[in-house]
Write a protein that holds these residues in place. Structure first.
Motif, PDB file in Angstrom:
ATOM      1  N   GLN A 534       0.849  -1.201   0.000  1.00 22.63           N
ATOM      2  CA  GLN A 534       0.000   0.000   0.000  1.00 22.63           C
ATOM      3  C   GLN A 534       0.882   1.248   0.000  1.00 22.63           C
ATOM      4  O   GLN A 534       0.959   1.993   0.976  1.00 22.63           O
ATOM      5  CB  GLN A 534      -0.943  -0.024   1.196  1.00 22.63           C
ATOM      6  CG  GLN A 534      -1.946  -1.164   1.134  1.00 22.63           C
ATOM      7  CD  GLN A 534      -2.863  -1.226   2.353  1.00 22.63           C
ATOM      8  OE1 GLN A 534      -3.202  -0.206   2.948  1.00 22.63           O
ATOM      9  NE2 GLN A 534      -3.263  -2.423   2.722  1.00 22.63           N
ATOM     10  N   GLN A 535       1.539   1.462  -1.124  1.00 18.58           N
ATOM     11  CA  GLN A 535       2.474   2.574  -1.279  1.00 18.58           C
ATOM     12  C   GLN A 535       1.746   3.781  -1.876  1.00 18.58           C
ATOM     13  O   GLN A 535       1.513   3.861  -3.075  1.00 18.58           O
ATOM     14  CB  GLN A 535       3.652   2.147  -2.154  1.00 18.58           C
ATOM     15  CG  GLN A 535       4.508   1.029  -1.559  1.00 18.58           C
ATOM     16  CD  GLN A 535       5.201   1.463  -0.266  1.00 18.58           C
ATOM     17  OE1 GLN A 535       5.749   2.560  -0.172  1.00 18.58           O
ATOM     18  NE2 GLN A 535       5.194   0.578   0.721  1.00 18.58           N
ATOM     19  N   MET A 536       1.370   4.690  -1.011  1.00 21.90           N
ATOM     20  CA  MET A 536       0.649   5.897  -1.437  1.00 21.90           C
ATOM     21  C   MET A 536       1.646   6.938  -1.971  1.00 21.90           C
ATOM     22  O   MET A 536       2.835   6.846  -1.701  1.00 21.90           O
ATOM     23  CB  MET A 536      -0.123   6.458  -0.241  1.00 21.90           C
ATOM     24  CG  MET A 536      -1.113   5.479   0.387  1.00 21.90           C
ATOM     25  SD  MET A 536      -1.913   6.246   1.812  1.00 21.90           S
ATOM     26  CE  MET A 536      -2.038   4.827   2.910  1.00 21.90           C
ATOM     27  N   PRO A 537       1.100   7.948  -2.715  1.00 22.76           N
ATOM     28  CA  PRO A 537      -0.309   8.260  -2.953  1.00 22.76           C
ATOM     29  C   PRO A 537      -0.932   7.362  -4.011  1.00 22.76           C
ATOM     30  O   PRO A 537      -0.254   6.851  -4.894  1.00 22.76           O
ATOM     31  CB  PRO A 537      -0.266   9.720  -3.425  1.00 22.76           C
ATOM     32  CG  PRO A 537       1.078   9.864  -4.064  1.00 22.76           C
ATOM     33  CD  PRO A 537       1.997   8.984  -3.264  1.00 22.76           C
ATOM     34  N   TRP A 538      -2.246   7.193  -3.881  1.00 24.53           N
ATOM     35  CA  TRP A 538      -2.981   6.360  -4.822  1.00 24.53           C
ATOM     36  C   TRP A 538      -3.075   7.031  -6.182  1.00 24.53           C
ATOM     37  O   TRP A 538      -3.262   8.241  -6.281  1.00 24.53           O
ATOM     38  CB  TRP A 538      -4.396   6.080  -4.304  1.00 24.53           C
ATOM     39  CG  TRP A 538      -4.467   5.544  -2.913  1.00 24.53           C
ATOM     40  CD1 TRP A 538      -5.050   6.135  -1.827  1.00 24.53           C
ATOM     41  CD2 TRP A 538      -3.934   4.293  -2.452  1.00 24.53           C
ATOM     42  NE1 TRP A 538      -4.918   5.338  -0.722  1.00 24.53           N
ATOM     43  CE2 TRP A 538      -4.233   4.197  -1.067  1.00 24.53           C
ATOM     44  CE3 TRP A 538      -3.233   3.250  -3.054  1.00 24.53           C
ATOM     45  CZ2 TRP A 538      -3.862   3.111  -0.291  1.00 24.53           C
ATOM     46  CZ3 TRP A 538      -2.856   2.163  -2.278  1.00 24.53           C
ATOM     47  CH2 TRP A 538      -3.167   2.089  -0.930  1.00 24.53           C
ATOM     48  N   LEU A 539      -2.974   6.222  -7.235  1.00 26.56           N
ATOM     49  CA  LEU A 539      -3.208   6.724  -8.585  1.00 26.56           C
ATOM     50  C   LEU A 539      -4.696   6.715  -8.934  1.00 26.56           C
ATOM     51  O   LEU A 539      -5.177   7.552  -9.698  1.00 26.56           O
ATOM     52  CB  LEU A 539      -2.441   5.879  -9.602  1.00 26.56           C
ATOM     53  CG  LEU A 539      -0.916   5.859  -9.465  1.00 26.56           C
ATOM     54  CD1 LEU A 539      -0.307   5.029 -10.584  1.00 26.56           C
ATOM     55  CD2 LEU A 539      -0.341   7.261  -9.446  1.00 26.56           C
ATOM     56  N   GLU A 540      -5.400   5.739  -8.376  1.00 21.55           N
ATOM     57  CA  GLU A 540      -6.830   5.609  -8.655  1.00 21.55           C
ATOM     58  C   GLU A 540      -7.479   4.809  -7.532  1.00 21.55           C
ATOM     59  O   GLU A 540      -6.832   3.954  -6.911  1.00 21.55           O
ATOM     60  CB  GLU A 540      -7.060   4.902  -9.997  1.00 21.55           C
ATOM     61  CG  GLU A 540      -8.508   4.739 -10.418  1.00 21.55           C
ATOM     62  CD  GLU A 540      -9.237   6.052 -10.573  1.00 21.55           C
ATOM     63  OE1 GLU A 540     -10.336   6.176 -10.002  1.00 21.55           O
ATOM     64  OE2 GLU A 540      -8.722   6.975 -11.252  1.00 21.55           O
ATOM     65  N   SER A 541      -8.739   5.092  -7.259  1.00 19.02           N
ATOM     66  CA  SER A 541      -9.526   4.328  -6.293  1.00 19.02           C
ATOM     67  C   SER A 541     -10.926   4.144  -6.867  1.00 19.02           C
ATOM     68  O   SER A 541     -11.434   5.024  -7.556  1.00 19.02           O
ATOM     69  CB  SER A 541      -9.622   5.056  -4.945  1.00 19.02           C
ATOM     70  OG  SER A 541      -8.359   5.232  -4.350  1.00 19.02           O
TER      71      SER A 541
END
Length: 639
Positions: A534-541
């Protein structure tokens, strides 16, 4: 019929341009034409609104404005005169520092109405916006207006067109609901999530709150109308109310995925490139854990172990909780020089050498008794990564202003911030202040000495999480039968291992704080890999599917992988998950971790099974969830 309705809304949209200064009714439609907001003078002369979406009237004639100390309405024909009506269309893109996705469409139609009190130059107004996922409106007084009216009360109402079903935020308890609108009585806190029918949902909240108290809602039993709980405000030059926000979506997940609240807040000023969201290990719940002769505590040797584990797993943070500078509620506990401060400075330095940032807890007692500016500046000079601020006191309005001050001071000192213990609700602060990465706007797991039930999780994610990032502290892996050896809270956790891991992904937060010791995570490599990925930041959710109070499936994308977390309430179920979020034409391998065949949230909690499956954008993955259980998918491109 649907096409004709769109044409009608568009016709009314442009027709109302011609009525500026004369018309008493305006229609504002969303960019796609599915949502329509009518603003007009009612038969009684009061300015009001109606909301329709997808060919359905959702909110019937509802009052706008304020009432004075004599209970007389302000926005009524006998007191105000419409002097201008301006429209605007915005088509942009927001690139957040961090968030649910890396790029957000920012498109809306806007209407601004300005009024004068009689024939005077004392002006005030209302602004309305229509997005494809909801509408918002606020009240304002222009900067050059000589208006000055003290102690008025907001009159905004929401007259729902049916006896819909609702759920509400409920502090650190299970959410209120489901209840029919006519069953509600008294004060309710937002977010208010509303189910119209199986294909249409709404939610009420606020955005961009300035100096007023946070929003409260009130209703009477037997009625379908909710109103803003009155609070005295002074109308003067420059006044801005919060946006009153009504989400609209075809599924509850559509509202969870929305950025409506953030888009209604202003962009940040200054450099926030230093803000890095991520997973954090935590010393509060490890206290008392035992492994092969070592007893964990809130002390330097345990902190070293946690730092080493975090570095090994590429977890960016360690959170040090209460009492490191002395008993947190005692006035004599100095948050700079008290108790373990020398060890804290040592562990911050050790963390820097390992690439792990350290957060420091600060209680409101220490935050107010000692100069907050000096305290935060000192933490920054030590090299701390952030603060966790707890037990804020004061009235709701005072808490809001103190929260704003601390957030700004933290930004000035390049500190992330997490507010706990009855915080002011999120209202989009993460856009203007990206360092405001999370807050305990929920019943946190293993907190307040109350058992956290599976149904609470799959309700809160569709209510509380609509407001913004929340800190729920999921991810407990010590799921033995009976009590644990933990000091503050030893109650068994009614969940499964797989569900605990899945929840860490499902919950949206800029700091995903996990509660257990390294050894319990290492005991289950597939689940540890899922958390570490879970390596943020997310590209999409994207919420893949879900039903309030029953289940949810959430996908989040990183630079290296797609992750899917699924959780259910106390009932087991089988779900089909479409993989259409994957890149078309590319083959992937999914590691699917499910509950064991006999797993259950009350027993056999630690059972799991793992399989590998080749998937593509055309695939559908079927997963089986135990009662209170979950599923985790880690999907990477085939090598």
């Amino acid at each position: 019929m649907k096409h004709l309705m769109k044409l009608l809304y568009c016709f009314l949209f442009f027709l109302s341009f011609a009525g500026c200064g004369k018309a008493t009714e305006y229609v504002l439609t969303s960019p796609a034409g599915e949502i329509s907001l009518e603003v007009f003078q009612s038969d009684s002369g009061n300015w009001s609104y109606r909301l329709s979406a997808y060919d359905s009237l959702l909110v019937n004639t509802s009052l706008l404005g304020f009432q004075d100390s004599l209970n007389s309405q302000l926005f009524t024909a006998s007191r105000v005169k419409l002097v201008s009506a301006e429209r605007n269309q915005h088509n942009g893109v927001w690139k957040p520092v961090w968030g649910k996705r890396s790029s957000v469409k920012d498109c809306y139609n806007e209407l601004s109405l300005t009024f004068s009190l009689g024939d005077s130059d004392r002006t005030l107004g209302m602004a309305f916006r229509a997005y494809d996922d909801g509408v918002a409106f606020r009240y304002f007084v222009p900067e050059d207006s000589p208006l000055a009216i003290n102690k008025v009360m907001e009159s905004t109402r929401f007259a729902f067109n049916g006896d819909y079903t609702a759920w509400f935020y409920n502090n650190e308890w299970h959410n209120i609901g489901p209840e029919r609108l006519t069953e509600s009585e008294g004060t309710r806190q937002p977010v208010m999530t509303v189910q119209v029918d199986s294909t249409l949902y709404m939610a009420l909240h606020e955005a961009d709150l300035h100096t007023d108290a946070p929003l409260l809602l009130r209703s009477a039993k037997g009625e379908r109308t909710f109103e803003v709980e009155p609070q005295a405000v002074d109308l003067a030059a420059g006044y801005l109310s919060a946006w009153r926000v009504i989400f609209v979506g075809g599924t509850p997940g559509a509202m969870v995925d929305s950025h409506l609240i953030e888009l209604l807040n202003p962009d940040p000023t200054g450099d926030f490139s230093w803000v890095k969201p991520g997973v954090a290990v935590w010393d509060w719940r490890i206290d008392g854990a035992q492994w092969e002769g070592f007893t964990y505590g809130m002390n330097y040797p345990s902190w070293v172990r946690m730092i080493d584990f975090a570095a090994e797993q590429h977890i960016p943070y360690l959170v040090l909780d209460a009492n490191w500078y002395g008993p947190e509620h005692e006035a004599e506990s100095n948050p700079i020089s008290g108790d373990k401060s020398s060890d804290v400075k040592r562990i911050i330095q050790y963390g820097k050498e390992k690439g792990v940032g350290v957060w420091l807890y600060l209680n409101d007692v220490g935050g107010r008794r000692y100069p907050i500016e000096e305290t935060l500046s000192q933490y920054a000079s030590w090299g701390a990564a952030g603060i966790k601020y707890g037990f804020m006191s004061g009235t709701p309005r005072e808490k809001n202003l103190w929260t704003q001050k601390i957030t700004a001071l933290c930004a000035q000192n390049r500190l992330l911030v997490d507010f706990h213990d009855g915080p002011v609700h999120p209202y989009g602060q993460m856009r203007t202040w990206p360092n405001a990465v999370t807050r305990e706007y929920c019943q946190a797991q293993l907190d307040a000495h109350r058992v956290f039930q599976p149904k609470t999780f799959v309700t809160s994610v569709f209510v509380n999480m609509i407001a913004g990032p929340i800190d729920m502290n999921n991810g407990m892996f010590d799921l033995r039968q009976g009590h644990t050896t933990r000091v503050d809270e030893s109650q068994p956790v009614p969940s499964t291992l797989v569900s605990e891991a899945a929840r860490t992904l499902i919950v949206f937060s800029g700091a995903t704080v996990i509660p257990d010791i390294p050894e319990f995570y290492r005991k289950y490599p597939p689940l540890l890999e899922f958390i570490s990925a879970q390596q943020m930041p997310w590209l999409e959710s994207r919420t893949l599917c879900g039903k309030i109070g029953e289940y949810i499936a959430m996908m989040r994308e990183t630079k290296e992988a797609y992750l899917v977390g699924v959780a259910t309430n106390e009932e087991g179920r089988t779900l089909d998950l479409p993989m259409d979020f994957l890149e078309k034409g590319t083959e992937y391998e999914a590691v699917v971790v499910e509950d064991g065949d006999d797993a259950h949230y009350l027993h056999n909690r630690e059972q799991l099974k793992v399989r590998r499956q080749q998937v593509s954008a055309d695939s559908v993955v079927q997963v089986k969830l135990a009662p209170g259980g979950g599923c985790c998918l880690l999907i990477r491109k085939k090598i």
